[in-house]
Design a protein around this motif. Structure first.
Motif, PDB file in Angstrom:
ATOM      1  N   GLU A  71       0.360  -0.991   0.417  1.00 48.72           N
ATOM      2  CA  GLU A  71      -0.226   0.137   0.380  1.00 48.72           C
ATOM      3  C   GLU A  71       1.157   1.040   0.199  1.00 48.72           C
ATOM      4  O   GLU A  71       0.516   1.994  -0.386  1.00 48.72           O
ATOM      5  CB  GLU A  71      -0.948  -0.064   1.089  1.00 48.72           C
ATOM      6  CG  GLU A  71      -1.905   1.896   1.198  1.00 48.72           C
ATOM      7  CD  GLU A  71      -3.335   1.591   0.045  1.00 48.72           C
ATOM      8  OE1 GLU A  71      -2.855   2.625  -0.277  1.00 48.72           O
ATOM      9  OE2 GLU A  71      -2.936   0.302  -0.724  1.00 48.72           O
ATOM     10  N   ARG A  72       1.739   0.787   1.070  1.00 49.36           N
ATOM     11  CA  ARG A  72       2.462   2.048   0.840  1.00 49.36           C
ATOM     12  C   ARG A  72       3.780   2.531  -0.854  1.00 49.36           C
ATOM     13  O   ARG A  72       3.317   3.675  -1.252  1.00 49.36           O
ATOM     14  CB  ARG A  72       3.962   2.411   1.697  1.00 49.36           C
ATOM     15  CG  ARG A  72       4.838   3.400   2.014  1.00 49.36           C
ATOM     16  CD  ARG A  72       3.867   4.458   2.598  1.00 49.36           C
ATOM     17  NE  ARG A  72       4.523   5.592   3.037  1.00 49.36           N
ATOM     18  CZ  ARG A  72       5.008   7.061   2.683  1.00 49.36           C
ATOM     19  NH1 ARG A  72       4.142   7.214   1.712  1.00 49.36           N
ATOM     20  NH2 ARG A  72       5.601   7.940   3.306  1.00 49.36           N
ATOM     21  N   ARG A 104       2.147   1.727  -3.097  1.00 41.72           N
ATOM     22  CA  ARG A 104       1.480   2.763  -4.178  1.00 41.72           C
ATOM     23  C   ARG A 104       1.206   4.066  -4.150  1.00 41.72           C
ATOM     24  O   ARG A 104       0.666   4.879  -5.003  1.00 41.72           O
ATOM     25  CB  ARG A 104       0.272   1.634  -3.533  1.00 41.72           C
ATOM     26  CG  ARG A 104      -1.153   2.424  -4.883  1.00 41.72           C
ATOM     27  CD  ARG A 104      -2.679   1.732  -4.451  1.00 41.72           C
ATOM     28  NE  ARG A 104      -2.298  -0.455  -5.197  1.00 41.72           N
ATOM     29  CZ  ARG A 104      -2.822  -1.001  -4.046  1.00 41.72           C
ATOM     30  NH1 ARG A 104      -2.968  -1.189  -3.238  1.00 41.72           N
ATOM     31  NH2 ARG A 104      -2.979  -2.166  -4.578  1.00 41.72           N
ATOM     32  N   GLU A 105       1.237   4.378  -2.431  1.00 42.74           N
ATOM     33  CA  GLU A 105       0.711   5.592  -2.172  1.00 42.74           C
ATOM     34  C   GLU A 105       2.096   6.921  -2.785  1.00 42.74           C
ATOM     35  O   GLU A 105       1.968   7.836  -3.065  1.00 42.74           O
ATOM     36  CB  GLU A 105       0.624   5.825  -0.955  1.00 42.74           C
ATOM     37  CG  GLU A 105      -0.079   5.400   0.198  1.00 42.74           C
ATOM     38  CD  GLU A 105       0.139   4.603   1.521  1.00 42.74           C
ATOM     39  OE1 GLU A 105       0.976   5.144   1.747  1.00 42.74           O
ATOM     40  OE2 GLU A 105      -0.729   4.802   2.258  1.00 42.74           O
ATOM     41  N   GLN A 110      -4.578   3.788  -6.218  1.00 38.00           N
ATOM     42  CA  GLN A 110      -5.390   3.765  -5.366  1.00 38.00           C
ATOM     43  C   GLN A 110      -6.417   2.559  -6.156  1.00 38.00           C
ATOM     44  O   GLN A 110      -7.310   2.328  -6.654  1.00 38.00           O
ATOM     45  CB  GLN A 110      -5.869   5.235  -5.247  1.00 38.00           C
ATOM     46  CG  GLN A 110      -5.236   5.862  -4.511  1.00 38.00           C
ATOM     47  CD  GLN A 110      -4.983   5.456  -3.108  1.00 38.00           C
ATOM     48  OE1 GLN A 110      -5.025   4.831  -2.525  1.00 38.00           O
ATOM     49  NE2 GLN A 110      -3.170   6.100  -2.543  1.00 38.00           N
TER      50      GLN A 110
END
Length: 181
Positions: free
Chosen positions: A117-118, A120-121, A177
């Motif tokens: 997720e990080r 992706r961020e 996202q």
């Protein structure tokens, strides 16, 4: 008991130094192939976190996550974000370690999901890693979407120095996202 995944900055690494060092020491003693040879001393483990990891975190070239359970740090994973100029879209998973006494509780999966997720961020679209071929972590990586890219035989020594093992390179594509490729 719930597992909480937190991002560790330089001061947080210092505050959790004893726990992070123990996770490293005990994991290598248990056979984890994470670039260290057994036995790992307290000083060597502390120096790894303070000399090798903390400056990279403070410079913004690495993100470190810690897994906390019952108020104790029981696992960690690193996301290496500083790549060569022709690879700004990529990052790498490193040192995914869960304390031997805290394994099989979903901690590794939670750490990996947060690292992805990080990534992706940060706008990354490709995450890579390598793992000892046949290691217990290999199915975990596959279960969170990593695919095998290939293997290299005799890549590194096992922590006891008795044998060399192959390594498997894996990758996962990610998109913006909420959407995976």
């Amino acid at each position: 008991m719930e597992t909480q995944i937190i991002e560790l900055d330089g001061p947080a690494i210092e505050r959790r130094l004893a726990a992070l060092s123990q996770i490293l020491i005990e994991s290598v003693a248990d056979g984890a192939a994470i670039s260290f040879m057994a036995p790992v001393s307290d000083d060597d483990a502390a120096m790894f976190w303070l000399r090798d990891v903390r400056p990279e975190v403070q410079a913004g070239r690495r993100v470190v996550f810690g897994a906390e359970r019952g108020g104790e740090t029981v696992g960690t994973v690193q996301l290496l974000t500083a790549m060569p100029p022709n690879q700004p879209h990529r990052c790498e998973i490193a040192k995914m370690i869960v304390h031997p006494g805290a394994r099989r509780l979903g901690i590794g999966r939670a750490l990996m999901n947060r690292a992805i997720e990080r990534a992706r961020e940060l706008g990354k679209t490709l995450v890579t890693l390598d793992t000892r071929t046949g290691d217990v972590a290999e199915p975990l990586y596959a279960s969170v979407g990593f695919e095998v890219a290939g293997m290299i035989p005799d890549f590194a020594f096992d922590p006891d120095g008795q044998a060399r093992h192959a390594t498997t390179y894996m990758f996962r594509r990610i998109q913006g996202q909420g959407q995976d490729l």
